[in-house]
Design an enzyme around this catalytic site. Sequence first.
Site, PDB file in Angstrom:
ATOM      1  N   SER A 260       0.838  -1.241   0.016  1.00  0.00           N
ATOM      2  CA  SER A 260       0.228  -0.033   0.083  1.00  0.00           C
ATOM      3  C   SER A 260       1.000   1.136   0.028  1.00  0.00           C
ATOM      4  O   SER A 260       2.098   1.208   0.153  1.00  0.00           O
ATOM      5  CB  SER A 260      -0.796  -0.041   1.154  1.00  0.00           C
ATOM      6  OG  SER A 260       0.094   0.186   2.381  1.00  0.00           O
ATOM      7  N   LYS A 261       0.215   2.450  -0.182  1.00  0.00           N
ATOM      8  CA  LYS A 261       0.956   3.549  -0.079  1.00  0.00           C
ATOM      9  C   LYS A 261       1.829   4.041   1.057  1.00  0.00           C
ATOM     10  O   LYS A 261       2.699   4.763   0.886  1.00  0.00           O
ATOM     11  CB  LYS A 261       0.086   4.916  -0.467  1.00  0.00           C
ATOM     12  CG  LYS A 261      -0.676   4.719  -2.036  1.00  0.00           C
ATOM     13  CD  LYS A 261      -1.321   5.993  -2.261  1.00  0.00           C
ATOM     14  CE  LYS A 261      -1.874   5.782  -3.713  1.00  0.00           C
ATOM     15  NZ  LYS A 261      -2.757   7.203  -4.054  1.00  0.00           N
ATOM     16  N   ARG A 262       1.247   3.373   2.203  1.00  0.00           N
ATOM     17  CA  ARG A 262       2.247   3.713   3.537  1.00  0.00           C
ATOM     18  C   ARG A 262       3.784   2.923   3.147  1.00  0.00           C
ATOM     19  O   ARG A 262       4.391   3.447   4.104  1.00  0.00           O
ATOM     20  CB  ARG A 262       1.592   3.032   4.798  1.00  0.00           C
ATOM     21  CG  ARG A 262       1.615   1.495   4.780  1.00  0.00           C
ATOM     22  CD  ARG A 262       0.575   1.130   5.906  1.00  0.00           C
ATOM     23  NE  ARG A 262       0.501  -0.204   6.160  1.00  0.00           N
ATOM     24  CZ  ARG A 262       1.352  -0.972   6.523  1.00  0.00           C
ATOM     25  NH1 ARG A 262       2.451  -0.467   7.330  1.00  0.00           N
ATOM     26  NH2 ARG A 262       0.944  -2.255   6.665  1.00  0.00           N
ATOM     27  N   HIS A 263       3.937   1.965   2.340  1.00  0.00           N
ATOM     28  CA  HIS A 263       5.105   1.462   2.030  1.00  0.00           C
ATOM     29  C   HIS A 263       6.171   2.422   0.968  1.00  0.00           C
ATOM     30  O   HIS A 263       7.257   2.219   1.241  1.00  0.00           O
ATOM     31  CB  HIS A 263       5.092   0.092   1.628  1.00  0.00           C
ATOM     32  CG  HIS A 263       4.370  -0.745   2.555  1.00  0.00           C
ATOM     33  ND1 HIS A 263       3.103  -1.262   2.291  1.00  0.00           N
ATOM     34  CD2 HIS A 263       4.725  -1.302   3.766  1.00  0.00           C
ATOM     35  CE1 HIS A 263       2.780  -2.067   3.343  1.00  0.00           C
ATOM     36  NE2 HIS A 263       3.761  -1.849   4.269  1.00  0.00           N
TER      37      HIS A 263
END
Length: 488
Positions: A260-263
């Site tokens: 996901s974008k948090r990565h």
Amino acid sequence: MSEVRVRIAPSPSGNLHVGTARTALFNYLFAKKNNGKFVLRIEDTDAERTSQEYVDNIFDSLKALGLNWDEGPDVGGEYGPYTQSQRFDIYPKYIQELLDKGFAYECFCTPEELEAEKEEATQNKKAYVYSKKCENLTEEEKAKLRAEGRKPAIRFNVAKAQAAFHDSSILEFEDLVKGKLHMDTNLIGDFVIMKSNGAPTYNYAVVIDDALMKISHVIRGEDHISNTYKQILIFEALGFEVPRFGHLGMILAPDRSKLSKRHGATAVSDFVEQGYLTEALVNFVALLGWAPSDGEEIKPVDKIAEDFRIGEISSSNSIFEYDKLKWMNSHYIKMLPIEELKEKLKKYLTKYDLSELTDAQYTRMVEITREPLILLSDITDAVSYFFGGENVEIEPEVQTEVIDTEISQDVLKSFVEQAKDWEWSEENLHEKLEAFRSEYKEKGVKPKVTMWAIRAAITGRTRGADMTATLAILGKDNCIKRAKRSIK
């Protein structure tokens, strides 16, 4: 089917995800390996989530990756249109055929009735399967429900289709990646293939499209395995040839959670914007679940296609290692021809006035700053001191810990005095700086301390590109003025 025909069929509800790009790449490689056709189809039946912006992003991202399709929305082909919303007139014909054959029936259940069924299953701790309550409605009962204003959805009759083509309720197929897979179709339940508003559902429309477009192999993510059983039954019920299926393991983040974008970046366009080269991204993504036969990881896409073997794709999930992608990207940056690199870097240099440099100076600047670049965007910070004429921003710590020292002040005064008489070419500057360092070494000053003083005053930093080339690019006047500004 004699000709290999594969497809990538993204839904334009977001920018092209790197996972979808990996699926597109493996389809592309399989097509090229087998002299087949690579088809792009836009599945935009979900009008609320569809956006032309996302359609454009899919086009642009695939083209940027070099995954050019043979048939698709913008290039046409024998089996178009290749956008589902433009094919709505096709789907009712096959719905009627399924109804006529007894493999489908009208369902008048309201959302509230279906929700009540699901709630009852939950309370009884059972997996929900539709009750089939509408399967044997009489024409009179249907007429009455229509009179109430109800519009029927169309459900596929799983049990009838399974019984017609198989000896038991177990449906099995040979997956190109995972080997034999099977499921008890009693667990599927009769699913909706056309909504009450006349819109086809995914599992139905995809079968019609794949069949009419003569898709021979369906290569996609393993999250579609449960859909495959439903789709095989529809293929068989309509008398279509069933394509071969291959399901790819998922791409996970380094912490083994869903990527996901948090990565970090997850959309192809995000990677490109950050300064990843598409050649590096394609090369890296190809290695997510597959390995070259010779062990050489750095390969252009055409060489990967020659070596590609779908049966050797790992059936396990793959870890998206951002650090490895960065290493690979830095390698590709080093491999780029200088003129091509110069052009690609310009989008990351818009904050500077490139007219301050001649083309030769710009070329030399890129040559001496490319080595440590991991992303193209790293160039923005790496070259800041080449611009601004006689002015340079000096880091606070550099000012206090380097420039303001007694030794540095002495070095800078001597440098200004001597440099005004130097010939300002890179070759001559190299000789002069060697002599200058030696002079201070005899005074007991380490060469690196001598050069730190000059570098700090002229670039505002203690690390950077080759000092001789940097001085040559900046020119004598700018260098001497910057040095003078640092003398107390």
